[in-house]
Design a protein around this motif. Sequence first.
Motif, mmCIF file in Angstrom:
data_model
loop_
_atom_site.group_PDB
_atom_site.id
_atom_site.type_symbol
_atom_site.label_atom_id
_atom_site.label_comp_id
_atom_site.label_asym_id
_atom_site.label_seq_id
_atom_site.Cartn_x
_atom_site.Cartn_y
_atom_site.Cartn_z
ATOM 1 N N ILE A 305 39.340 52.004 92.229
ATOM 2 C CA ILE A 305 40.532 51.494 92.912
ATOM 3 C C ILE A 305 41.714 51.431 91.941
ATOM 4 O O ILE A 305 42.838 51.834 92.273
ATOM 5 C CB ILE A 305 40.256 50.115 93.533
ATOM 6 N N LEU A 306 41.456 50.965 90.712
ATOM 7 C CA LEU A 306 42.521 50.892 89.715
ATOM 8 C C LEU A 306 43.043 52.285 89.357
ATOM 9 O O LEU A 306 44.243 52.471 89.142
ATOM 10 C CB LEU A 306 42.019 50.183 88.454
ATOM 11 N N ALA A 307 42.144 53.276 89.314
ATOM 12 C CA ALA A 307 42.576 54.648 89.027
ATOM 13 C C ALA A 307 43.547 55.140 90.093
ATOM 14 O O ALA A 307 44.555 55.800 89.792
ATOM 15 C CB ALA A 307 41.363 55.575 88.936
ATOM 16 N N ASN A 308 43.285 54.793 91.353
ATOM 17 C CA ASN A 308 44.181 55.214 92.424
ATOM 18 C C ASN A 308 45.510 54.464 92.381
ATOM 19 O O ASN A 308 46.546 55.020 92.757
ATOM 20 C CB ASN A 308 43.494 55.036 93.773
ATOM 21 N N VAL A 309 45.484 53.233 91.914
ATOM 22 C CA VAL A 309 46.738 52.510 91.698
ATOM 23 C C VAL A 309 47.561 53.221 90.629
ATOM 24 O O VAL A 309 48.782 53.392 90.773
ATOM 25 C CB VAL A 309 46.456 51.046 91.289
ATOM 26 N N VAL A 310 46.887 53.676 89.570
ATOM 27 C CA VAL A 310 47.570 54.420 88.506
ATOM 28 C C VAL A 310 48.189 55.700 89.063
ATOM 29 O O VAL A 310 49.344 56.040 88.749
ATOM 30 C CB VAL A 310 46.589 54.753 87.368
ATOM 31 N N TYR A 311 47.453 56.418 89.910
ATOM 32 C CA TYR A 311 48.005 57.638 90.505
ATOM 33 C C TYR A 311 49.294 57.334 91.254
ATOM 34 O O TYR A 311 50.277 58.079 91.163
ATOM 35 C CB TYR A 311 47.006 58.277 91.464
ATOM 36 N N LEU A 312 49.289 56.221 92.000
ATOM 37 C CA LEU A 312 50.465 55.858 92.795
ATOM 38 C C LEU A 312 51.616 55.361 91.934
ATOM 39 O O LEU A 312 52.783 55.473 92.320
ATOM 40 C CB LEU A 312 50.096 54.797 93.831
ATOM 41 N N LEU A 313 51.310 54.801 90.772
ATOM 42 C CA LEU A 313 52.370 54.368 89.856
ATOM 43 C C LEU A 313 53.007 55.544 89.129
ATOM 44 O O LEU A 313 54.186 55.503 88.755
ATOM 45 C CB LEU A 313 51.806 53.385 88.822
ATOM 46 N N ALA A 314 52.218 56.600 88.916
ATOM 47 C CA ALA A 314 52.702 57.731 88.115
ATOM 48 C C ALA A 314 53.301 58.854 88.936
ATOM 49 O O ALA A 314 54.201 59.565 88.470
ATOM 50 C CB ALA A 314 51.561 58.282 87.270
ATOM 51 N N LEU A 315 52.811 59.021 90.184
ATOM 52 C CA LEU A 315 53.211 60.175 90.991
ATOM 53 C C LEU A 315 53.533 59.735 92.416
ATOM 54 O O LEU A 315 52.878 58.827 92.947
ATOM 55 C CB LEU A 315 52.073 61.210 91.050
#
Length: 516
Positions: A305-315
């Motif tokens: 879930i945190l990895a997907n949050v990172v995706y949304l923060l970066a792209l």
Amino acid sequence: MTSTETTVQAPKPGTPRLVASLGLFSSTAIVMGSMIGSGIFLVSADIGRTVGSPALLIGAWLVATVMTMIGALSYGELAAMMPHAGGQYIYLREALGRLWGFLFGWTLFLVIQTGTIAAVAVGFGKFLGVFFPAISSTHWIWHIGHIPALAVGPMVLGNMDIGLNTQNLTAMAVILVLMVVNVFGLKLGALVQNVFTTAKTAALLGLVGFGLLLGRNAAAIHANFGASFWHGASLHTLHAVQVGMGGPITMVGLFTVLAVVQTGSLFSADAWNNVTYTAGEVRNPRRNLPLSLVLGTGLVMTLYILANVVYLLALPLHGDPHGATAFVRGIQFASEDRVATAALQQVFSHGGAYLMAGAILISTFGCANGLTLAGARVYYAMSRDGLFFRAAGRLHPKHNTPVAALVVQGLWTCVLCLSGSYSQLLDYIICVELIFYSLTIASLFVLRVKRPNAERPYKAFGYPVLPAIYIVMAAWICIVLLRYKPQYTWPGILIVLLGIPVFAIWSRRSRAENSL
């Protein structure tokens, strides 16, 4: 001897037997190492294209998290109650009968375990090609030929090249190396698993940590969060879904689209149950098996879930498929669906691709090892019941490992790599896996009635509500996939049904041998 142990065949005195040498750390490493492959780094692109909403991208992973955690909590009771080699095969056999146990093991060998190992190993070859371009699916050593596409109702079969290229040769080498490693003792296999699980968990933590600290992009945050976060996530919004392969586009609601995309998120979270296959080699299994299931799945799903949050923060979620940069393509159209690589490029520029490729190499190697180690224990248990090749039920006299089971698993996996069919086979089994998970969780209810006095060191948290919720959720996903993604359902069900006559033949042979 308790009633749960009456059907387990004990080795004769003086014969090799499985040695309980896996502690809590190693058991948890098997859970985590079998789960973390390459899916978390790739499938969010496809999910994002389907749901079209940042909230629903996270929602898809939350659904997978809820189901995986309920599954782990439920399996914990069965694992502590029946800590025998074979795990899920044993639970189905004891609750529902030998046929259902066999059908699970048959599908596991033919498609689920071996197909997953093949896919993960080829993934290793694919990302090794980032460093060594000669390793490629187009670099043929022996090109046997191309099987043309064959439309069968909503499915498209074939459309694959058969032969040996440098990519699947690398995959086969990995498979054979791990087969040999696991022949030479559980401790060596567990050591490899512990090292690589620790390394790839650190890599996933690095993706999350660097992404949260350094990867935040103001334009991406503005596009994905705030009022736009919930855009397209209401009960009244309709989402476009293609029916079958090349079929018509239809519009579906919120709960249906979340079910459709579980082919990605649930598959990325799969194999958490593999530790139950090794139950006969776990120290203090009545404590360590339930704990490892809950700890391992909880940690992995939190990182996902945190990895997907990172995706949304970066792209940005939405992007242009023809965009010149990773940012312009966004999550939906990340190059070759490599979302994690695109996100890391926001932090490390061009070096991000190599960092991510290295992390995925570690991840896939460790994942393939965990799957190799665990899967052979199911075939060992089946052989002890007379439902698999007799040699698979024998252990190495020195290393106490199921050598024949490891070898036959490794060889069949190599055939799948050579055939090029493993990716289609994997598509076919997601619904079947949900059916077997549901049947296993239903075994909780059956065994509470059939064996009310059996020793249960751990009782499933939330029983009967949470197990019932899992069965309802899995049934809904299967119904949706049957309707909208038949290519993910009917072939897998056919593979299971083909196991019925095979069971009859093997059972007849086993009875004949026992009567001699």
